[in-house]
Design a protein around this motif. Sequence first.
Motif, PDB file in Angstrom:
ATOM      1  N   PHE A  48       9.361  -5.927  -6.643  1.00  0.00           N
ATOM      2  CA  PHE A  48       8.056  -6.269  -6.053  1.00  0.00           C
ATOM      3  C   PHE A  48       7.417  -5.079  -5.327  1.00  0.00           C
ATOM      4  CE2 PHE A  48       9.999 -10.503  -6.364  1.00  0.00           C
ATOM      5  CZ  PHE A  48       8.954 -11.225  -6.917  1.00  0.00           C
ATOM      6  N   PHE A  49       8.230  -4.024  -5.102  1.00  0.00           N
ATOM      7  CA  PHE A  49       7.725  -2.891  -4.318  1.00  0.00           C
ATOM      8  C   PHE A  49       7.007  -1.897  -5.218  1.00  0.00           C
ATOM      9  CE2 PHE A  49      11.797  -3.921  -1.841  1.00  0.00           C
ATOM     10  CZ  PHE A  49      11.182  -4.991  -1.222  1.00  0.00           C
ATOM     11  N   VAL A  50       5.807  -2.298  -5.599  1.00  0.00           N
ATOM     12  CA  VAL A  50       4.947  -1.469  -6.453  1.00  0.00           C
ATOM     13  C   VAL A  50       3.602  -1.345  -5.746  1.00  0.00           C
ATOM     14  CG1 VAL A  50       3.817  -1.309  -8.705  1.00  0.00           C
ATOM     15  CG2 VAL A  50       6.099  -2.335  -8.526  1.00  0.00           C
ATOM     16  N   THR A  53       0.811  -1.225   0.000  1.00  0.00           N
ATOM     17  CA  THR A  53       0.000   0.000   0.000  1.00  0.00           C
ATOM     18  C   THR A  53       0.845   1.275   0.000  1.00  0.00           C
ATOM     19  OG1 THR A  53      -0.162  -0.124   2.410  1.00  0.00           O
ATOM     20  CG2 THR A  53      -1.988  -1.056   1.138  1.00  0.00           C
ATOM     21  N   ASP A  54       2.150   1.152   0.275  1.00  0.00           N
ATOM     22  CA  ASP A  54       3.008   2.340   0.268  1.00  0.00           C
ATOM     23  C   ASP A  54       4.456   1.913   0.041  1.00  0.00           C
ATOM     24  OD1 ASP A  54       3.455   5.155   0.533  1.00  0.00           O
ATOM     25  OD2 ASP A  54       4.317   4.793   2.511  1.00  0.00           O
ATOM     26  N   VAL A  55       5.189   2.700  -0.729  1.00  0.00           N
ATOM     27  CA  VAL A  55       6.606   2.406  -1.010  1.00  0.00           C
ATOM     28  C   VAL A  55       7.396   3.710  -1.021  1.00  0.00           C
ATOM     29  CG1 VAL A  55       8.270   1.438  -2.654  1.00  0.00           C
ATOM     30  CG2 VAL A  55       6.001   0.414  -2.452  1.00  0.00           C
ATOM     31  N   GLN A  56       8.547   3.689  -0.351  1.00  0.00           N
ATOM     32  CA  GLN A  56       9.470   4.834  -0.407  1.00  0.00           C
ATOM     33  C   GLN A  56      10.869   4.297  -0.668  1.00  0.00           C
ATOM     34  OE1 GLN A  56       9.046   7.323   3.194  1.00  0.00           O
ATOM     35  NE2 GLN A  56       7.048   6.336   3.437  1.00  0.00           N
ATOM     36  N   HIS A  57      11.392   4.548  -1.873  1.00  0.00           N
ATOM     37  CA  HIS A  57      12.758   4.132  -2.207  1.00  0.00           C
ATOM     38  C   HIS A  57      13.719   5.200  -1.712  1.00  0.00           C
ATOM     39  CE1 HIS A  57      11.611   0.714  -4.760  1.00  0.00           C
ATOM     40  NE2 HIS A  57      10.582   1.462  -5.132  1.00  0.00           N
ATOM     41  N   ARG A  58      14.769   4.786  -1.023  1.00  0.00           N
ATOM     42  CA  ARG A  58      15.733   5.723  -0.451  1.00  0.00           C
ATOM     43  C   ARG A  58      17.166   5.358  -0.883  1.00  0.00           C
ATOM     44  NH1 ARG A  58      13.353   7.712   4.483  1.00  0.00           N
ATOM     45  NH2 ARG A  58      11.194   8.210   3.961  1.00  0.00           N
ATOM     46  N   VAL A  59      18.094   6.311  -0.681  1.00  0.00           N
ATOM     47  CA  VAL A  59      19.517   6.057  -0.933  1.00  0.00           C
ATOM     48  C   VAL A  59      20.276   6.467   0.315  1.00  0.00           C
ATOM     49  CG1 VAL A  59      21.531   6.625  -2.358  1.00  0.00           C
ATOM     50  CG2 VAL A  59      19.255   6.477  -3.410  1.00  0.00           C
ATOM     51  N   ASN A 106      13.539 -13.918   2.905  1.00  0.00           N
ATOM     52  CA  ASN A 106      14.045 -15.071   2.138  1.00  0.00           C
ATOM     53  C   ASN A 106      13.531 -15.092   0.709  1.00  0.00           C
ATOM     54  OD1 ASN A 106      15.408 -15.892   4.375  1.00  0.00           O
ATOM     55  ND2 ASN A 106      13.907 -17.426   5.005  1.00  0.00           N
ATOM     56  N   SER A 107      12.275 -14.690   0.512  1.00  0.00           N
ATOM     57  CA  SER A 107      11.753 -14.661  -0.862  1.00  0.00           C
ATOM     58  C   SER A 107      10.511 -13.798  -0.961  1.00  0.00           C
ATOM     59  CB  SER A 107      11.432 -16.083  -1.352  1.00  0.00           C
ATOM     60  OG  SER A 107      10.286 -16.588  -0.695  1.00  0.00           O
ATOM     61  N   PHE A 108      10.301 -13.278  -2.171  1.00  0.00           N
ATOM     62  CA  PHE A 108       9.081 -12.567  -2.541  1.00  0.00           C
ATOM     63  C   PHE A 108       8.530 -13.241  -3.780  1.00  0.00           C
ATOM     64  CE2 PHE A 108      10.629  -9.296   0.202  1.00  0.00           C
ATOM     65  CZ  PHE A 108       9.568  -8.434   0.470  1.00  0.00           C
ATOM     66  N   GLN A 109       7.217 -13.265  -3.874  1.00  0.00           N
ATOM     67  CA  GLN A 109       6.557 -13.856  -5.038  1.00  0.00           C
ATOM     68  C   GLN A 109       5.214 -13.157  -5.197  1.00  0.00           C
ATOM     69  OE1 GLN A 109       6.178 -18.059  -4.499  1.00  0.00           O
ATOM     70  NE2 GLN A 109       5.411 -18.467  -6.532  1.00  0.00           N
ATOM     71  N   LEU A 110       4.705 -13.112  -6.407  1.00  0.00           N
ATOM     72  CA  LEU A 110       3.373 -12.538  -6.601  1.00  0.00           C
ATOM     73  C   LEU A 110       2.328 -13.555  -6.133  1.00  0.00           C
ATOM     74  CD1 LEU A 110       3.709 -10.843 -10.108  1.00  0.00           C
ATOM     75  CD2 LEU A 110       3.662  -9.712  -7.888  1.00  0.00           C
ATOM     76  N   LEU A 111       1.299 -13.082  -5.448  1.00  0.00           N
ATOM     77  CA  LEU A 111       0.243 -13.975  -4.971  1.00  0.00           C
ATOM     78  C   LEU A 111      -0.429 -14.714  -6.127  1.00  0.00           C
ATOM     79  CD1 LEU A 111      -1.581 -12.114  -2.047  1.00  0.00           C
ATOM     80  CD2 LEU A 111      -0.773 -14.461  -1.993  1.00  0.00           C
ATOM     81  N   HIS A 112      -0.428 -14.090  -7.307  1.00  0.00           N
ATOM     82  CA  HIS A 112      -1.028 -14.730  -8.497  1.00  0.00           C
ATOM     83  C   HIS A 112      -0.369 -16.081  -8.801  1.00  0.00           C
ATOM     84  CE1 HIS A 112      -1.993 -10.454  -9.119  1.00  0.00           C
ATOM     85  NE2 HIS A 112      -3.019 -10.878  -9.825  1.00  0.00           N
ATOM     86  N   ASP A 113       0.940 -16.217  -8.447  1.00  0.00           N
ATOM     87  CA  ASP A 113       1.690 -17.418  -8.832  1.00  0.00           C
ATOM     88  C   ASP A 113       1.731 -18.487  -7.747  1.00  0.00           C
ATOM     89  OD1 ASP A 113       2.290 -16.001 -11.163  1.00  0.00           O
ATOM     90  OD2 ASP A 113       4.122 -15.139 -10.295  1.00  0.00           O
ATOM     91  N   TYR A 147       3.529 -12.412  -1.869  1.00  0.00           N
ATOM     92  CA  TYR A 147       3.619 -13.546  -0.948  1.00  0.00           C
ATOM     93  C   TYR A 147       5.067 -13.554  -0.459  1.00  0.00           C
ATOM     94  CZ  TYR A 147       3.617 -18.474   0.587  1.00  0.00           C
ATOM     95  OH  TYR A 147       3.720 -19.633   1.314  1.00  0.00           O
ATOM     96  N   VAL A 148       5.253 -13.450   0.848  1.00  0.00           N
ATOM     97  CA  VAL A 148       6.598 -13.227   1.399  1.00  0.00           C
ATOM     98  C   VAL A 148       6.980 -14.332   2.376  1.00  0.00           C
ATOM     99  CG1 VAL A 148       8.081 -11.513   2.547  1.00  0.00           C
ATOM    100  CG2 VAL A 148       6.043 -10.745   1.303  1.00  0.00           C
ATOM    101  N   ARG A 149       8.254 -14.757   2.277  1.00  0.00           N
ATOM    102  CA  ARG A 149       8.833 -15.650   3.294  1.00  0.00           C
ATOM    103  C   ARG A 149       9.879 -14.835   4.035  1.00  0.00           C
ATOM    104  NH1 ARG A 149       8.145 -21.106   3.099  1.00  0.00           N
ATOM    105  NH2 ARG A 149       6.801 -21.844   1.431  1.00  0.00           N
ATOM    106  N   ALA A 150       9.682 -14.664   5.340  1.00  0.00           N
ATOM    107  CA  ALA A 150      10.610 -13.862   6.137  1.00  0.00           C
ATOM    108  C   ALA A 150      11.019 -14.633   7.383  1.00  0.00           C
ATOM    109  CB  ALA A 150       9.952 -12.546   6.526  1.00  0.00           C
ATOM    110  N   PHE A 151      12.329 -14.573   7.689  1.00  0.00           N
ATOM    111  CA  PHE A 151      12.840 -15.241   8.898  1.00  0.00           C
ATOM    112  C   PHE A 151      13.208 -14.165   9.906  1.00  0.00           C
ATOM    113  CE2 PHE A 151      15.951 -17.346  11.619  1.00  0.00           C
ATOM    114  CZ  PHE A 151      15.317 -18.560  11.861  1.00  0.00           C
TER     115      PHE A 151
END
Length: 570
Positions: free
Chosen positions: A449-451, A409-415, A482-489, A457-461
């Motif tokens: 994936f940050f759109v 729902t929100d994304v902020q790309h930083r440097v 650990n991984s990101f994937q689109l829920l569609h897949d 669908y996220v796997r996080a440890f």
Amino acid sequence: MKTYELFQRGETVGVFQYESPGMQKHMKNLKPTVFDDLIAMNALYRPGPMEYIPSFIARKHGDEEIVYDLPEMEEYLKETYGITVYQEQVMLLSQKLADFTKGEADVLRKAMGKKQIAVLDKMKPKFIEQASAKGLDAKKLEKIWKDWEAFASYAFNKSHSTCYAWIAYQTAYLKAHYPAEYMAAVLSNNMNDIKSITFFMEECKRMRLPVLGPDVNESFYKFSVNKDNAVRFGMGAIKGVGHGAVQTIVENRKEDGHYKSIFDFAKRIDLRAANKRAFEGLANAGGFDCWADTHRAQYFADEGDGVSFLEKAVKYGAKHQENENSAQVSLFGAASDVQIAEPIVPPCEDWGTMEKLSREREVVGIYISGHPLDDFNIEMKTFCNGVVEDFNDLETIVNKEVTFGGVVTDVQHRVSKQGKGWAIFTIEDYTDSFEFRIFGEDYLKFRHFFVINSFVYVRAFVREGWVNRDTGKKGDPRIQFNSFQLLHDVMDTYAKKLSIQLNIKDLERETVSVLYDLIKFHEGTQTLNFVVYDNAEKIKVQMPSRKNKVKISQQLLNSLKEHDIIYKLN
């Protein structure tokens, strides 16, 4: 009977004192049939006596023998299947077994309720001596007193529990006999609590009770029930639409009937009470959807002059009312015949689902006409072991891999100062939203994936925090992605086998025919298995299909659900 059936099914969300998941589970097992069962469960469902609940349930159903330490105790313990549940039972038994006076029995009750050990110790010899003198077994009396001492830590009076159970029975009666009206009242009562509204709307969904969005031709200030027995959202829940606005909308509707268009609406209501902000809130929340010839996006469109159609409609209504109220009347007292042209509805494309839902949420605080994740409900339930809410307290999920899904729902790309990219992104699911941070290689690997509005669908440890060598202080836990994937897949990746569960009792020709057609229509490469079971005989037979394979999809699973066919994904 309907009321007890509701308790027996554990469908007690919104029922006073009986709505916790634990209580629902016990209600399903107990299957209460009399009011005394409700009173007892209310007293037992608290720390301490909870350990007696399984025994209470087993005794009610005849699966455990009802035992009384002394036959004399049956008179007062029969209603609770031989288990001491209430303070009143101890009072009555102390009088019957040891000839305590009513005053002494009350002192005993107070000592138990307030855990006054010194008083109990003082009363014990009197109880044993006086009861023994009546020929009762001293050893059994010792056991009874010991049980009562343990009971002192949770003693509850029956009168209190009865009052609670009576209120619960009344609320359950209303929910069982007037489900739409009851849920409308519950929702109205929680109108200012977004989390509760979401929770109770889910309960309406489970009850197959439609909850419709606000509608200027049907809604009132609070939630209500329409002629089709559906719950209708209250206009008072919309930001910018206050009591005054709702009052003028409802009063004019009662007086002159339904509003035929946005122009009719703007002409009739009091525009001092319903300003431009109220109009915009109603449009965003779907309050004007009752007019099929105009869609939501058109109200905010303009024809290049910077003025939205909605503003033009409000100005049109104001001019019309001004003209009506002016002194321009003929000699015969008839109103002026000046005609004001209705503004043209600008043609434009309607908003997509996500735009509609996000605007609804903006003005109401929740999604009304659906949830962005509704299309992935099965993936969320089947392939996720956690929810976004889990990340609010990382200590509870340390050293665990959490798989969860949601919408970005929100994304902020930083440097960073070192010139390295990182991001702050928010994921939301049915339970909550959480702001995550991602750095280094993980950011480079997963940044696509940050759109906003993408379904992930996220796997996080969750790792334990670093220990500072100098101070010995432990840092906060860290999230490793650990991984990101689109829920569609997700369905294609993780759904390997479909097991269809069939109760032999319900196995009819029609069910077999439906299954045959569905399997033919959804042919694919994934394994199909049948599990045929007989609960009465406690038999379960696994029957893998050698000939047929299926394509597991939302469409197939939804069709199975529509036909009340139970399935399991592996």
